[in-house]
Design a protein around this motif. Structure first.
Motif, PDB file in Angstrom:
ATOM      1  N   THR A 143       0.885  -1.156   0.000  1.00 21.73           N
ATOM      2  CA  THR A 143       0.000   0.000   0.000  1.00 21.73           C
ATOM      3  C   THR A 143       0.928   1.213   0.000  1.00 21.73           C
ATOM      4  N   ARG A 174       1.290  -8.474  -1.358  1.00 22.74           N
ATOM      5  CA  ARG A 174       1.127  -8.866   0.047  1.00 22.74           C
ATOM      6  C   ARG A 174       1.338 -10.376   0.105  1.00 22.74           C
ATOM      7  N   ARG A 185      -7.929 -13.440  -4.054  1.00 22.66           N
ATOM      8  CA  ARG A 185      -6.953 -13.206  -2.992  1.00 22.66           C
ATOM      9  C   ARG A 185      -5.603 -13.610  -3.519  1.00 22.66           C
ATOM     10  N   GLY A 186      -4.980 -12.676  -4.215  1.00 23.08           N
ATOM     11  CA  GLY A 186      -3.684 -12.940  -4.805  1.00 23.08           C
ATOM     12  C   GLY A 186      -2.585 -12.468  -3.860  1.00 23.08           C
ATOM     13  N   PHE A 189      -1.406  -8.079  -6.714  1.00 19.67           N
ATOM     14  CA  PHE A 189      -2.742  -7.681  -7.195  1.00 19.67           C
ATOM     15  C   PHE A 189      -2.730  -6.203  -7.569  1.00 19.67           C
ATOM     16  N   ASP A 193      -5.408   3.129  -5.372  1.00 20.64           N
ATOM     17  CA  ASP A 193      -5.353   3.703  -4.031  1.00 20.64           C
ATOM     18  C   ASP A 193      -5.223   5.212  -4.111  1.00 20.64           C
ATOM     19  N   TYR A 195      -5.371   9.017  -1.894  1.00 18.70           N
ATOM     20  CA  TYR A 195      -4.973   9.565  -0.591  1.00 18.70           C
ATOM     21  C   TYR A 195      -5.407  11.017  -0.523  1.00 18.70           C
ATOM     22  N   VAL A 317     -14.723  -5.340  -2.320  1.00 16.57           N
ATOM     23  CA  VAL A 317     -14.134  -4.801  -3.550  1.00 16.57           C
ATOM     24  C   VAL A 317     -13.525  -3.414  -3.347  1.00 16.57           C
ATOM     25  N   HIS A 319     -12.311  -0.393   0.015  1.00 17.78           N
ATOM     26  CA  HIS A 319     -12.196  -0.124   1.452  1.00 17.78           C
ATOM     27  C   HIS A 319     -11.680   1.301   1.612  1.00 17.78           C
ATOM     28  N   PHE A 321     -10.760   4.648   4.311  1.00 17.40           N
ATOM     29  CA  PHE A 321     -10.325   4.915   5.686  1.00 17.40           C
ATOM     30  C   PHE A 321     -10.161   6.419   5.894  1.00 17.40           C
ATOM     31  N   TYR A 350      -8.076   5.352   0.247  1.00 13.77           N
ATOM     32  CA  TYR A 350      -9.266   4.809  -0.420  1.00 13.77           C
ATOM     33  C   TYR A 350      -8.838   3.775  -1.453  1.00 13.77           C
ATOM     34  N   GLY A 351      -9.104   2.508  -1.183  1.00 11.03           N
ATOM     35  CA  GLY A 351      -8.647   1.450  -2.083  1.00 11.03           C
ATOM     36  C   GLY A 351      -9.775   0.791  -2.861  1.00 11.03           C
ATOM     37  N   ARG A 356      -9.111  -7.885  -8.236  1.00 14.62           N
ATOM     38  CA  ARG A 356     -10.112  -8.702  -7.553  1.00 14.62           C
ATOM     39  C   ARG A 356     -11.489  -8.542  -8.212  1.00 14.62           C
TER      40      ARG A 356
HETATM   41  N1  5CA Z   1      -4.305   1.673   1.925  1.00 13.59           N
HETATM   42  C1  5CA Z   1      -5.655   1.180   2.001  1.00 13.59           C
HETATM   43  C2  5CA Z   1      -6.565   1.937   1.112  1.00 13.59           C
HETATM   44  S1  5CA Z   1      -5.805   2.471  -0.333  1.00 13.59           S
HETATM   45  C3  5CA Z   1      -5.673  -0.308   1.685  1.00 13.59           C
HETATM   46  O1  5CA Z   1      -4.670  -0.886   1.348  1.00 13.59           O
HETATM   47  N2  5CA Z   1      -6.821  -0.901   1.849  1.00 13.59           N
HETATM   48  S2  5CA Z   1      -7.101  -2.465   1.714  1.00 13.59           S
HETATM   49  O2  5CA Z   1      -6.098  -3.215   2.399  1.00 13.59           O
HETATM   50  O3  5CA Z   1      -8.421  -2.685   2.173  1.00 13.59           O
HETATM   51  O4  5CA Z   1      -7.031  -2.854   0.209  1.00 13.59           O
HETATM   52  C4  5CA Z   1      -7.863  -2.218  -0.724  1.00 13.59           C
HETATM   53  C5  5CA Z   1      -8.576  -3.227  -1.617  1.00 13.59           C
HETATM   54  O5  5CA Z   1      -7.637  -4.042  -2.307  1.00 13.59           O
HETATM   55  C6  5CA Z   1      -9.448  -4.215  -0.860  1.00 13.59           C
HETATM   56  O6  5CA Z   1     -10.715  -3.675  -0.604  1.00 13.59           O
HETATM   57  C7  5CA Z   1      -9.513  -5.383  -1.817  1.00 13.59           C
HETATM   58  O7  5CA Z   1     -10.558  -5.181  -2.761  1.00 13.59           O
HETATM   59  C8  5CA Z   1      -8.183  -5.325  -2.530  1.00 13.59           C
HETATM   60  N3  5CA Z   1      -7.271  -6.354  -1.991  1.00 13.59           N
HETATM   61  C9  5CA Z   1      -6.681  -6.377  -0.780  1.00 13.59           C
HETATM   62  N4  5CA Z   1      -5.932  -7.471  -0.636  1.00 13.59           N
HETATM   63  C10 5CA Z   1      -6.038  -8.176  -1.800  1.00 13.59           C
HETATM   64  C11 5CA Z   1      -5.496  -9.410  -2.280  1.00 13.59           C
HETATM   65  N5  5CA Z   1      -4.670 -10.137  -1.542  1.00 13.59           N
HETATM   66  N6  5CA Z   1      -5.840  -9.824  -3.518  1.00 13.59           N
HETATM   67  C12 5CA Z   1      -6.660  -9.086  -4.290  1.00 13.59           C
HETATM   68  N7  5CA Z   1      -7.192  -7.908  -3.894  1.00 13.59           N
HETATM   69  C13 5CA Z   1      -6.898  -7.458  -2.668  1.00 13.59           C
END
Ligand code: 5CA
Length: 486
Positions: A143, A174, A185-186, A189, A193, A195, A317, A319, A321, A350-351, A356
């Motif tokens: 992130t 990740r 869930r990769g 990915f 994002d 800010y 889909v 998230h 904050f 804002y992600g 996904r």
């Molecule tokens: N920094 C904040 C907002 S930018 C952030 O990283 N939020 S998060 O962790 O919720 O990730 C944002 C979005 O990325 C999630 O809502 C999800 O749709 C997607 N995401 C998170 N992890 C994965 C993953 N492992 N594989 C695919 N999509 C993912």
């Protein structure tokens, strides 16, 4: 008329214009929008790959959209790439309309920056840590709060430059403990994002509301019914957060919400992002009723009567904050305020899970035969099926239809393989284009072709002209169609 003189006259005029203009003046058509199956890299599979447990993963592999490179890491083949780019573009358009500005940050970040924010150790094993040849510690960004805050801190000095909302669409990594369900869930990915940076918490709230409304519109344009839920902030931090979930049986999260959410109206095209009271009203409507993921749900304290409570599974889909000064404090993002005082800026992030979403849309829109793409994200709008390749009349009719669709700028995939009809039909259903235009010798004798709608399965026999008109009309129609999640 002296043709030779005419040509040399045009030639002389062309030569006087700069080369770039001359090239630009010619219409350069994007030939990637009209493809022949015999030349296109579309490796569909008949068998269901054993490793795929859910529909979207199965369909993406079988439809030749992705191939796995390593656990949770995928290559995007041409068909999958087209869907990914369409989703990305919808996300981009709605971010831009809400006033966010696009930029691009690197995937590789410096560990030092994350030490400053205090997250380097907290992030644990999910962070992929790398050392360069000079023994400098780097990481593949999971992130981007740290780098964007650093950029802001070094370049923005005055309250006059606020508010700002900056975003990028970039690969993240990740090292998930259990990468699964394909791109859902990769480990690597694709994420959008954004800010936001504001002078005080009230202005920060406006920025949050803008993104909230933009998210409602973004997912609706992809044919999805999304529900914002109060959420835990996890490693990102902060005290206000919403997850955007679509309901699907294969979702990773258990969700609980009032059934009123299923019928709420999404803000219209003309939404005014400068009308802060209007935005707050929309957010209030969309957060008025109970909607939480299981980690926030307490059955005993749930205010919704059983008959109005939807308990289902959901796919996250997006998230968002709001975390105030958590990063700006540590990374020194301060501006001078109106009275000359130093103000630590208020931030949110804002992600959107762009990669996904490809899987999530399939989870919401498919049947036993394959994907059913909403128009707005379909890789092509029309699949042209030649039932008897090599038959003069069929070939000629298909070539003509292909040329006319291409000429009109329609996205068309022409199945010109020498294959049995059954194979072609199965493949078309699998890849799920909204329209199938089927040309066979029997119909053609009477000047008829068959038009099939993938979504409802309806078939119609129409004249070539009528079929073209239908396909052209629909393909230019409103972007918001497709079956929503049930
Ligand atoms: N920094 C904040 C907002 S930018 C952030 O990283 N939020 S998060 O962790 O919720 O990730 C944002 C979005 O990325 C999630 O809502 C999800 O749709 C997607 N995401 C998170 N992890 C994965 C993953 N492992 N594989 C695919 N999509 C993912």
């Amino acid at each position: 008329m002296d043709m030779g003189a005419g040509i040399s006259y045009i030639g002389a005029r062309l030569r006087r214009r700069p080369l770039a203009n001359r090239i630009g003046a010619r219409m350069i058509r994007d030939t990637s929008n009209a493809v022949r199956r015999t030349r296109y890299f579309l490796p569909t599979l008949k068998e269901t790959p054993a490793e795929a447990q859910i529909a979207s993963h199965r369909i993406m592999l079988r439809a030749g959209m992705i191939r796995q490179s390593a656990a949770g890491i995928y290559s995007w083949l041409p068909l999958g790439m087209r869907v990914l780019k369409k989703i990305e573009q919808i996300v981009r358009e709605e971010q831009n309309r809400a006033g966010a500005q696009e930029m691009l940050m690197p995937t590789i970040q410096s560990a030092d920056l994350w030490r400053q924010s205090g997250r380097y150790d907290d992030y644990g094993k999910e962070m992929l840590r790398i050392t360069d040849r000079h023994e400098r510690e780097m990481l593949y960004g999971p992130t981007n709060e740290e780098p964007i805050t650093q950029i802001f801190a070094s370049d923005v000095k005055s309250y006059r430059d606020l508010p700002k909302n900056l975003y990028h669409i970039q690969w993240k990594f990740r090292d998930e403990m259990r990468p699964r369900f394909g791109v859902m869930r990769g480990r690597e990915f694709y994420m959008k994002d954004a800010y936001s940076f504001d002078l005080d918490a009230d202005a920060g709230r406006v920025a949050y509301n803008k993104m909230f409304v933009a998210y409602l519109r973004t997912f609706a344009r992809m044919g999805l019914k999304v529900i914002p839920m109060r959420a835990d902030t996890g490693p990102i931090g902060g005290d206000m957060s919403h997850e955007f979930l679509i309901l699907a049986d294969t979702g990773e999260s258990a969700v609980f919400c009032h059934k009123a959410y299923l019928d709420l109206a999404v803000p219209a095209d003309g939404v005014d992002y400068d009308d802060h009271a209007g935005l707050a009203g929309t957010v209030a409507r969309w957060t008025a009723e109970y909607a939480v993921t299981d980690d926030m749900h307490d059955a005993a304290a749930c205010p919704v009567p059983a008959e109005a409570l939807v308990s289902a599974r959901g796919i996250e889909v997006g998230h968002i904050f709001f975390f105030g000064t958590k990063y700006s404090e540590k990374l020194g993002a301060r501006v001078s305020g109106p009275g000359g005082e130093e103000v630590t800026v208020e931030m949110g992030s804002y992600g959107v899970g762009v990669s996904r979403l490809v899987g999530a849309i399939i989870e919401a829109c498919h049947d036993d035969n394959g994907a059913i793409w909403p128009e707005s994200v379909a890789p092509f709008q029309v699949g042209l099926v030649n039932l008897r390749q090599g038959d003069d009349a069929c070939d000629k009719a298909c070539e003509d239809l292909f040329a006319r669709l291409r000429g009109a700028g329609r996205e068309v995939l022409y199945d010109d393989r020498d294959e049995r009809a059954g194979v072609k039909f199965a493949d078309m259903d699998l890849i799920g284009l909204p329209w199938q235009l089927v040309v066979g010798p029997r119909g053609l004798k009477n000047g008829l072709v068959e038009l099939k709608r993938r979504a409802g399965g309806e078939r119609e026999e129409l004249s070539v002209e009528a079929a073209l008109a239908r396909v052209m009309g629909e393909a230019t129609g409103p972007a918001t169609t497709g079956r929503a999640a049930s």
